[in-house]
Design a protein around this motif. Structure first.
Motif, short mmCIF file in Angstrom:
data_model
loop_
_atom_site.label_atom_id
_atom_site.label_comp_id
_atom_site.label_asym_id
_atom_site.label_seq_id
_atom_site.Cartn_x
_atom_site.Cartn_y
_atom_site.Cartn_z
N UNK A 194 0.84 -1.20 0.00
CA UNK A 194 0.00 0.00 0.00
C UNK A 194 0.87 1.25 0.00
N UNK A 195 1.85 1.28 0.90
CA UNK A 195 2.73 2.44 0.97
C UNK A 195 3.46 2.66 -0.35
N UNK A 196 3.90 1.58 -0.97
CA UNK A 196 4.63 1.69 -2.23
C UNK A 196 3.77 2.31 -3.32
N UNK A 197 2.48 2.00 -3.32
CA UNK A 197 1.57 2.58 -4.32
C UNK A 197 1.37 4.07 -4.09
N UNK A 198 1.45 4.50 -2.84
CA UNK A 198 1.28 5.92 -2.54
C UNK A 198 2.56 6.72 -2.78
N UNK A 199 3.67 6.05 -2.89
CA UNK A 199 4.95 6.73 -3.10
C UNK A 199 5.90 6.43 -1.96
N UNK A 200 6.81 7.35 -1.70
CA UNK A 200 7.80 7.11 -0.65
C UNK A 200 7.30 7.49 0.74
N UNK A 201 6.15 8.15 0.79
CA UNK A 201 5.65 8.68 2.06
C UNK A 201 4.13 8.58 2.10
N UNK A 202 3.60 8.26 3.29
CA UNK A 202 2.15 8.19 3.46
C UNK A 202 1.81 8.71 4.85
N UNK A 203 0.78 9.52 4.94
CA UNK A 203 0.38 10.10 6.22
C UNK A 203 -0.34 9.05 7.07
N UNK A 204 -0.16 9.14 8.37
CA UNK A 204 -0.79 8.20 9.30
C UNK A 204 -2.31 8.22 9.17
N UNK A 205 -2.89 9.37 8.80
CA UNK A 205 -4.34 9.45 8.64
C UNK A 205 -4.82 8.57 7.49
N UNK A 206 -4.04 8.48 6.43
CA UNK A 206 -4.40 7.63 5.29
C UNK A 206 -4.36 6.17 5.72
N UNK A 207 -3.35 5.80 6.47
CA UNK A 207 -3.27 4.42 6.98
C UNK A 207 -4.46 4.15 7.89
N UNK A 208 -4.80 5.11 8.73
CA UNK A 208 -5.96 4.95 9.61
C UNK A 208 -7.25 4.77 8.83
N UNK A 209 -7.43 5.58 7.79
CA UNK A 209 -8.62 5.47 6.95
C UNK A 209 -8.68 4.12 6.27
N UNK A 210 -7.57 3.71 5.66
CA UNK A 210 -7.55 2.42 4.95
C UNK A 210 -7.77 1.25 5.90
N UNK A 211 -7.25 1.36 7.13
CA UNK A 211 -7.38 0.25 8.08
C UNK A 211 -8.83 0.05 8.53
N UNK A 212 -9.69 1.02 8.24
CA UNK A 212 -11.11 0.88 8.57
C UNK A 212 -11.88 0.14 7.48
N UNK A 213 -11.22 -0.13 6.36
CA UNK A 213 -11.87 -0.88 5.29
C UNK A 213 -11.61 -2.37 5.48
N UNK A 214 -12.51 -3.16 4.94
CA UNK A 214 -12.37 -4.62 5.09
C UNK A 214 -11.09 -5.14 4.45
N UNK A 215 -10.78 -4.64 3.28
CA UNK A 215 -9.64 -5.15 2.51
C UNK A 215 -8.29 -4.83 3.15
N UNK A 216 -8.19 -3.70 3.84
CA UNK A 216 -6.91 -3.26 4.40
C UNK A 216 -6.95 -3.15 5.93
N UNK A 217 -7.83 -3.89 6.56
CA UNK A 217 -8.02 -3.78 8.00
C UNK A 217 -6.77 -4.13 8.82
N UNK A 218 -5.87 -4.91 8.27
CA UNK A 218 -4.70 -5.34 9.03
C UNK A 218 -3.46 -4.48 8.87
#
Length: 140
Positions: A65-89
């Motif tokens: 996931x991080x690689x698709x976003x580039x070299x940097x990803x905000x913690x809020x994006x990880x938090x948002x994605x972790x609320x989805x079924x596909x990326x919950x882990x």
């Protein structure tokens, strides 16, 4: 030589027990003949990919996931994605990725790869045939 590769190579030797510190002798010890007999790559991407393939599914998904976003990803994006079924882990993979030395957290609450080769190896965890689909699902 490439200092990043040397560091990864030395860590690889240590993790496989081919290089260890002898506290009684207060020095590093190794068996040169055994190391020469090993299949050791000079390609840092191959070394990193091998290391990443041994990680848990949550960490591998996080790195992809991080690689698709580039070299940097905000913690809020990880938090948002972790609320989805596909990326919950993926949030569960953060600590292992940090401890493994693949990513760091900066003062802006962003997680970033420690080196561009780590980013490239993480992106290569996504097979070429799955990349478009992976990007599509992230973009939804």
């Amino acid at each position: 030589g490439n200092p990043f590769f040397v560091l990864e190579f030395m860590q690889s030797l240590q993790s496989r027990g081919l290089l260890r510190y002898n506290s009684l002798q207060k020095r590093w010890v190794w068996n040169e003949d055994v190391i020469r007999g090993e299949e050791i790559t000079e390609n840092v991407l191959h070394l990193l990919s091998s290391k990443m393939n041994e990680l848990s599914d949550n960490v591998q998904t996080l790195l992809r996931v991080m690689a698709c976003y580039g070299v940097k990803i905000h913690a809020l994006v990880i938090g948002y994605l972790s609320e989805t079924k596909e990326y919950s882990g993926i949030r569960n993979g953060l600590e292992e990725a940090l401890e493994g030395g693949f990513i760091v957290k900066d003062e802006e609450e962003c997680f970033q790869f420690v080196h561009d080769k780590v980013h490239e190896a993480a992106y290569n965890l996504i097979s070429r045939s799955e990349r478009n689909q992976f990007h599509y699902h992230l973009g939804k």
